[in-house]
Each structure stands twice: as structure tokens, then as C-alpha cells.
Motif scaffolding. Sequence first.
Motif, PDB file in Angstrom:
ATOM      1  N   LEU A  55       2.084  -1.089  -8.706  1.00  0.00           N
ATOM      2  CA  LEU A  55       1.665  -1.943  -7.551  1.00  0.00           C
ATOM      3  C   LEU A  55       2.372  -1.451  -6.053  1.00  0.00           C
ATOM      4  O   LEU A  55       3.439  -0.973  -6.183  1.00  0.00           O
ATOM      5  CB  LEU A  55       2.146  -3.381  -7.561  1.00  0.00           C
ATOM      6  CG  LEU A  55       1.723  -4.470  -6.628  1.00  0.00           C
ATOM      7  CD1 LEU A  55       0.124  -4.725  -6.565  1.00  0.00           C
ATOM      8  CD2 LEU A  55       2.618  -5.866  -6.749  1.00  0.00           C
ATOM      9  N   THR A  56       1.656  -1.479  -5.128  1.00  0.00           N
ATOM     10  CA  THR A  56       2.101  -1.027  -3.719  1.00  0.00           C
ATOM     11  C   THR A  56       1.776  -2.460  -2.748  1.00  0.00           C
ATOM     12  O   THR A  56       0.709  -2.860  -2.912  1.00  0.00           O
ATOM     13  CB  THR A  56       1.764   0.107  -3.161  1.00  0.00           C
ATOM     14  OG1 THR A  56       1.835   1.107  -3.950  1.00  0.00           O
ATOM     15  CG2 THR A  56       2.003   0.384  -1.707  1.00  0.00           C
ATOM     16  N   ILE A  57       2.705  -2.944  -2.074  1.00  0.00           N
ATOM     17  CA  ILE A  57       2.335  -3.782  -1.176  1.00  0.00           C
ATOM     18  C   ILE A  57       2.410  -3.295   0.223  1.00  0.00           C
ATOM     19  O   ILE A  57       3.513  -2.741   0.866  1.00  0.00           O
ATOM     20  CB  ILE A  57       3.204  -5.153  -1.236  1.00  0.00           C
ATOM     21  CG1 ILE A  57       3.249  -5.518  -2.851  1.00  0.00           C
ATOM     22  CG2 ILE A  57       3.080  -6.315  -0.570  1.00  0.00           C
ATOM     23  CD1 ILE A  57       4.650  -6.247  -3.190  1.00  0.00           C
ATOM     24  N   GLU A  58       1.419  -3.586   0.959  1.00  0.00           N
ATOM     25  CA  GLU A  58       1.413  -3.169   2.463  1.00  0.00           C
ATOM     26  C   GLU A  58       1.669  -4.613   3.073  1.00  0.00           C
ATOM     27  O   GLU A  58       1.004  -5.499   2.980  1.00  0.00           O
ATOM     28  CB  GLU A  58       0.064  -2.482   2.704  1.00  0.00           C
ATOM     29  CG  GLU A  58      -0.188  -2.389   4.159  1.00  0.00           C
ATOM     30  CD  GLU A  58      -1.338  -1.915   4.649  1.00  0.00           C
ATOM     31  OE1 GLU A  58      -1.682  -1.258   5.617  1.00  0.00           O
ATOM     32  OE2 GLU A  58      -2.497  -2.392   4.071  1.00  0.00           O
ATOM     33  N   ILE A  59       2.503  -4.509   4.025  1.00  0.00           N
ATOM     34  CA  ILE A  59       3.006  -5.526   4.787  1.00  0.00           C
ATOM     35  C   ILE A  59       2.820  -5.376   6.343  1.00  0.00           C
ATOM     36  O   ILE A  59       3.292  -4.338   6.805  1.00  0.00           O
ATOM     37  CB  ILE A  59       4.476  -6.082   4.873  1.00  0.00           C
ATOM     38  CG1 ILE A  59       4.749  -6.598   3.275  1.00  0.00           C
ATOM     39  CG2 ILE A  59       4.727  -7.395   5.782  1.00  0.00           C
ATOM     40  CD1 ILE A  59       6.232  -6.826   3.067  1.00  0.00           C
ATOM     41  N   VAL A  60       1.992  -6.009   6.920  1.00  0.00           N
ATOM     42  CA  VAL A  60       1.593  -5.665   8.432  1.00  0.00           C
ATOM     43  C   VAL A  60       2.129  -6.957   9.318  1.00  0.00           C
ATOM     44  O   VAL A  60       1.762  -8.319   9.055  1.00  0.00           O
ATOM     45  CB  VAL A  60       0.028  -6.000   8.598  1.00  0.00           C
ATOM     46  CG1 VAL A  60      -0.183  -5.594  10.005  1.00  0.00           C
ATOM     47  CG2 VAL A  60      -0.726  -4.773   7.763  1.00  0.00           C
ATOM     48  N   ILE A  99      -0.404  -9.644   4.214  1.00  0.00           N
ATOM     49  CA  ILE A  99      -0.242  -8.276   2.866  1.00  0.00           C
ATOM     50  C   ILE A  99      -1.446  -7.994   2.266  1.00  0.00           C
ATOM     51  O   ILE A  99      -2.452  -8.708   2.417  1.00  0.00           O
ATOM     52  CB  ILE A  99       0.805  -8.912   2.056  1.00  0.00           C
ATOM     53  CG1 ILE A  99       0.373  -9.931   1.114  1.00  0.00           C
ATOM     54  CG2 ILE A  99       2.163  -9.226   2.742  1.00  0.00           C
ATOM     55  CD1 ILE A  99       1.146 -10.239  -0.078  1.00  0.00           C
ATOM     56  N   HIS A 100      -1.350  -6.759   1.912  1.00  0.00           N
ATOM     57  CA  HIS A 100      -2.482  -6.320   1.073  1.00  0.00           C
ATOM     58  C   HIS A 100      -1.725  -5.499  -0.040  1.00  0.00           C
ATOM     59  O   HIS A 100      -0.896  -5.012  -0.095  1.00  0.00           O
ATOM     60  CB  HIS A 100      -3.253  -5.192   1.922  1.00  0.00           C
ATOM     61  CG  HIS A 100      -3.847  -5.421   3.187  1.00  0.00           C
ATOM     62  ND1 HIS A 100      -4.890  -6.392   3.523  1.00  0.00           N
ATOM     63  CD2 HIS A 100      -3.271  -5.364   4.565  1.00  0.00           C
ATOM     64  CE1 HIS A 100      -5.426  -6.374   4.581  1.00  0.00           C
ATOM     65  NE2 HIS A 100      -4.177  -6.056   5.447  1.00  0.00           N
ATOM     66  N   ASN A 112      -2.083 -10.820  -4.763  1.00  0.00           N
ATOM     67  CA  ASN A 112      -1.923 -11.175  -3.359  1.00  0.00           C
ATOM     68  C   ASN A 112      -1.738 -12.647  -3.316  1.00  0.00           C
ATOM     69  O   ASN A 112      -2.859 -13.407  -3.505  1.00  0.00           O
ATOM     70  CB  ASN A 112      -2.900 -10.605  -2.633  1.00  0.00           C
ATOM     71  CG  ASN A 112      -2.562 -10.671  -1.063  1.00  0.00           C
ATOM     72  OD1 ASN A 112      -1.744 -11.687  -0.889  1.00  0.00           O
ATOM     73  ND2 ASN A 112      -3.093 -10.091  -0.488  1.00  0.00           N
ATOM     74  N   PRO A 113      -0.572 -13.366  -3.096  1.00  0.00           N
ATOM     75  CA  PRO A 113      -0.233 -14.526  -3.047  1.00  0.00           C
ATOM     76  C   PRO A 113      -1.389 -15.199  -1.447  1.00  0.00           C
ATOM     77  O   PRO A 113      -1.731 -16.347  -1.563  1.00  0.00           O
ATOM     78  CB  PRO A 113       0.941 -15.087  -2.845  1.00  0.00           C
ATOM     79  CG  PRO A 113       1.542 -13.636  -2.217  1.00  0.00           C
ATOM     80  CD  PRO A 113       0.662 -12.539  -2.686  1.00  0.00           C
ATOM     81  N   LYS A 135      10.026 -13.852   0.781  1.00  0.00           N
ATOM     82  CA  LYS A 135       9.272 -14.649   0.261  1.00  0.00           C
ATOM     83  C   LYS A 135       8.150 -13.844  -0.412  1.00  0.00           C
ATOM     84  O   LYS A 135       7.581 -14.136  -1.411  1.00  0.00           O
ATOM     85  CB  LYS A 135       8.919 -15.871   0.893  1.00  0.00           C
ATOM     86  CG  LYS A 135      10.081 -16.797   1.324  1.00  0.00           C
ATOM     87  CD  LYS A 135       9.500 -17.959   1.853  1.00  0.00           C
ATOM     88  CE  LYS A 135      10.542 -19.091   2.382  1.00  0.00           C
ATOM     89  NZ  LYS A 135       9.889 -20.011   3.051  1.00  0.00           N
ATOM     90  N   LEU A 136       7.050 -13.170   0.575  1.00  0.00           N
ATOM     91  CA  LEU A 136       5.900 -12.683   0.203  1.00  0.00           C
ATOM     92  C   LEU A 136       6.283 -11.611  -0.778  1.00  0.00           C
ATOM     93  O   LEU A 136       5.262 -11.486  -1.760  1.00  0.00           O
ATOM     94  CB  LEU A 136       5.357 -12.183   1.331  1.00  0.00           C
ATOM     95  CG  LEU A 136       4.431 -13.229   2.384  1.00  0.00           C
ATOM     96  CD1 LEU A 136       4.115 -12.581   3.584  1.00  0.00           C
ATOM     97  CD2 LEU A 136       3.108 -13.698   1.438  1.00  0.00           C
ATOM     98  N   ILE A 137       7.109 -10.848  -0.777  1.00  0.00           N
ATOM     99  CA  ILE A 137       7.419  -9.713  -1.547  1.00  0.00           C
ATOM    100  C   ILE A 137       7.688 -10.313  -2.792  1.00  0.00           C
ATOM    101  O   ILE A 137       7.368  -9.907  -4.104  1.00  0.00           O
ATOM    102  CB  ILE A 137       8.572  -8.734  -1.049  1.00  0.00           C
ATOM    103  CG1 ILE A 137       8.158  -7.992   0.271  1.00  0.00           C
ATOM    104  CG2 ILE A 137       9.160  -7.940  -2.159  1.00  0.00           C
ATOM    105  CD1 ILE A 137       9.275  -7.593   0.998  1.00  0.00           C
ATOM    106  N   ASN A 138       8.699 -11.287  -3.152  1.00  0.00           N
ATOM    107  CA  ASN A 138       9.026 -12.068  -4.361  1.00  0.00           C
ATOM    108  C   ASN A 138       8.034 -12.525  -4.908  1.00  0.00           C
ATOM    109  O   ASN A 138       7.996 -12.518  -6.147  1.00  0.00           O
ATOM    110  CB  ASN A 138      10.175 -13.069  -4.007  1.00  0.00           C
ATOM    111  CG  ASN A 138      11.337 -12.301  -3.395  1.00  0.00           C
ATOM    112  OD1 ASN A 138      11.720 -11.143  -3.678  1.00  0.00           O
ATOM    113  ND2 ASN A 138      12.387 -12.955  -3.051  1.00  0.00           N
TER     114      ASN A 138
END
Length: 149
Positions: free
Chosen positions: A27-32, A63-64, A79-80, A108-111
Motif C-alpha cells: 500500500l502507498t497513500i498519497e496525501i494532497v 487521499i488516494h 481509502n476511508p 488520523k487519515l494515515i492511521n
Amino acid sequence: MKYIVEKGNGSLTWIHVAEPNQKVETLTIEIVECENPGGKKSLPYLWYKAGYTDKILDTYLCIHTYCTDSEGNCFGKYNPQSKRSDDGKRNVINFDWMFENTEENKQKLINETIRLFESATGKSATQEKMERCNKYANENGLEIVTKKT
């Protein structure tokens, strides 16, 4: 679960989860980091007007997610900020997870994204593919060859 943070250009951050989950996915998370440009046609204004948010957000996080399965296929899973629509026909924004841009809200989003990723159970994509191959072979009287003779 451990992860690596990679700062991108300006308002972009990448989170690379260090280990695969039980389904052998990565998993990779992109935060914009987004800013409200203002006006009555801006997304934060339209979200507020429609009742999705309780105020017009000056900044917000999007996030994506990029989940790669054991077969190398990439999907936007875990993706929450995304959920199925009430009719189940499409994905829509989950405004319960649409937050202003703060470090606390990023975490919070990462967790939550990592929690969803870690809690995934079931067979890997490769295991599911092999089961389909075996079923097809059995139904059609075929033998699956695993070694070259």
C-alpha cells in the motif's frame, strides 16, 4: 505497521507502508493538501451548501490509495474517504473522513487507512487465481502441469 514518509512537490506527501498485509498486498497513500480557492463554485462551498460539511473548509486533505495485489494489479482500496453510494452503484466521498489540513488530521487519515489495510483478511489474488485455474481444469478434464519434464 511501519511506514516511510516521502515529501513530494509542495502540497503532496507519499506514505509507503513497509510490509505487506495478510493478503500479500502492498500500500502507498498519497496525501494532497488542498486550499479552498473561494467563491460559490468551489468544492468546499458546494459541500457546505449541500449539507455534507458543517462549515466551509478553508483547507482540506484528500487521499488516494494505491494497493497492489500479489498479481501486480493496482486498486484504490482501503481509502476511508471513499465509500459506496446508497444505491451501491458507485463510489462517493465519505465526508466523515473529510478533514481540514492539520498534522493531527493527516495522522488520523494515515492511521485509519493503515488500520483498514492491516485488517484485510482472505486469500491473496494469486491464491484466488490458482483456485479458478484448478476449478476450470477439474470441470474440463484438464491436468495442470507444475513442472517441465
